[in-house]
Design a protein around this motif. Structure first.
Motif, short mmCIF file in Angstrom:
data_model
loop_
_atom_site.label_atom_id
_atom_site.label_comp_id
_atom_site.label_asym_id
_atom_site.label_seq_id
_atom_site.Cartn_x
_atom_site.Cartn_y
_atom_site.Cartn_z
N LYS A 14 39.40 55.83 66.63
CA LYS A 14 40.69 56.49 66.50
C LYS A 14 41.80 55.45 66.42
O LYS A 14 41.82 54.48 67.18
CB LYS A 14 40.93 57.41 67.70
CG LYS A 14 42.18 58.23 67.57
CD LYS A 14 42.30 59.22 68.71
CE LYS A 14 43.55 60.03 68.53
NZ LYS A 14 43.73 61.00 69.60
N ASN A 15 42.72 55.64 65.48
CA ASN A 15 43.83 54.71 65.31
C ASN A 15 44.87 55.00 66.39
O ASN A 15 45.51 56.04 66.40
CB ASN A 15 44.43 54.88 63.91
CG ASN A 15 45.48 53.85 63.61
OD1 ASN A 15 45.85 53.05 64.47
ND2 ASN A 15 45.97 53.87 62.38
N ALA A 16 45.06 54.06 67.31
CA ALA A 16 45.98 54.26 68.42
C ALA A 16 47.43 54.13 67.99
O ALA A 16 48.33 54.62 68.67
CB ALA A 16 45.68 53.25 69.53
N ASN A 17 47.70 53.49 66.85
CA ASN A 17 49.07 53.28 66.39
C ASN A 17 49.62 54.45 65.58
O ASN A 17 50.79 54.46 65.23
CB ASN A 17 49.15 52.01 65.55
CG ASN A 17 48.82 50.78 66.36
OD1 ASN A 17 49.07 50.75 67.56
ND2 ASN A 17 48.23 49.80 65.72
N ARG A 18 48.79 55.41 65.24
CA ARG A 18 49.23 56.54 64.41
C ARG A 18 50.07 57.50 65.24
O ARG A 18 49.66 57.96 66.30
CB ARG A 18 48.03 57.27 63.85
CG ARG A 18 48.41 58.37 62.93
CD ARG A 18 47.21 58.98 62.29
NE ARG A 18 47.63 60.08 61.43
CZ ARG A 18 46.81 60.77 60.70
NH1 ARG A 18 45.53 60.50 60.72
NH2 ARG A 18 47.26 61.75 59.95
N ARG A 19 51.27 57.80 64.72
CA ARG A 19 52.17 58.72 65.41
C ARG A 19 52.10 60.08 64.75
O ARG A 19 51.98 60.18 63.54
CB ARG A 19 53.61 58.23 65.32
CG ARG A 19 53.88 57.04 66.17
CD ARG A 19 55.33 56.62 66.11
NE ARG A 19 56.19 57.64 65.53
CZ ARG A 19 57.35 57.37 64.96
NH1 ARG A 19 57.78 56.15 64.88
NH2 ARG A 19 58.08 58.34 64.46
N THR A 20 52.23 61.12 65.53
CA THR A 20 52.29 62.46 64.96
C THR A 20 53.73 62.74 64.58
O THR A 20 54.67 62.25 65.20
CB THR A 20 51.80 63.52 65.97
OG1 THR A 20 52.62 63.44 67.14
CG2 THR A 20 50.36 63.29 66.33
N VAL A 26 58.14 65.70 58.42
CA VAL A 26 57.24 65.74 57.27
C VAL A 26 57.98 66.26 56.04
O VAL A 26 57.87 65.69 54.95
CB VAL A 26 56.00 66.61 57.59
CG1 VAL A 26 55.17 66.86 56.34
CG2 VAL A 26 55.15 65.94 58.65
N LEU A 27 58.76 67.34 56.20
CA LEU A 27 59.51 67.90 55.07
C LEU A 27 60.57 66.93 54.57
O LEU A 27 60.78 66.80 53.37
CB LEU A 27 60.14 69.23 55.46
CG LEU A 27 59.16 70.38 55.68
CD1 LEU A 27 59.90 71.62 56.16
CD2 LEU A 27 58.37 70.67 54.43
N ALA A 28 61.24 66.24 55.48
CA ALA A 28 62.25 65.26 55.07
C ALA A 28 61.60 64.13 54.30
O ALA A 28 62.15 63.67 53.28
CB ALA A 28 62.98 64.73 56.30
N GLN A 29 60.45 63.68 54.75
CA GLN A 29 59.74 62.61 54.05
C GLN A 29 59.31 63.06 52.66
O GLN A 29 59.42 62.31 51.69
CB GLN A 29 58.54 62.18 54.88
CG GLN A 29 57.84 60.95 54.37
CD GLN A 29 56.70 60.55 55.29
OE1 GLN A 29 56.16 61.37 56.04
NE2 GLN A 29 56.31 59.29 55.22
N GLU A 30 58.84 64.30 52.53
CA GLU A 30 58.43 64.82 51.23
C GLU A 30 59.62 64.95 50.29
O GLU A 30 59.53 64.61 49.11
CB GLU A 30 57.74 66.17 51.39
CG GLU A 30 57.21 66.73 50.09
CD GLU A 30 56.46 68.02 50.27
OE1 GLU A 30 56.44 68.81 49.33
OE2 GLU A 30 55.90 68.23 51.36
#
Length: 132
Positions: A14-20, A26-30
């Motif tokens: 599991k990647n410990a650096n991945r943020r939820t 998510v919509l702003a990034q899209e």
């Protein structure tokens, strides 16, 4: 008696650096990604123009609408009203508390509701809770 599960990767870490991210992020990034893509296409189109402003090469215009890019005017239909207790369609409003209810069985429950509980239901709906 521990049997290995064939559908699991035994080497998975599991990647410990991945943020939820929440939905808003998510919509702003899209939207930002789509804006950058539109800007890139616009610049490419300007570069492909001849000196007199006519298109030089034929480039297929891929202005595909996405779920987030489609804009529509507000609905002309009245806003639907839902029961504050059950979530079903609530055509009736309790005059004492202002809560919406579905049928007479829910109204019987509303009559026995305390003022603080009625305020909480109204606040959950986003209404300024004024209980008479």
């Amino acid at each position: 008696m521990h049997l290995p599960r064939p559908f699991k990767n035994p080497n998975y870490m599991k990647n410990a650096n991945r943020r939820t991210k929440n939905l808003k992020a998510v919509l702003a990034q899209e939207r930002e990604r789509e804006r950058v893509e539109r800007e890139r296409r616009r610049l490419e189109k300007e570069e492909n123009m001849d000196v007199d402003g006519e298109p030089g090469e034929s480039t297929p215009d891929e202005e595909m609408p996405t779920y987030a890019s489609i804009e529509a005017p507000p609905s002309v239909l009245p806003q639907r009203r839902y029961c504050d207790i059950t979530g079903l369609e609530g055509p009736y409003t309790d005059p004492a508390t202002g809560l919406r209810y579905h049928d007479k069985s829910v109204y019987e429950l509303l009559k026995g509701l305390s003022a603080t509980a009625a305020k909480d239901y109204l606040a959950a709906r986003g209404v300024n809770p004024i209980v008479r």
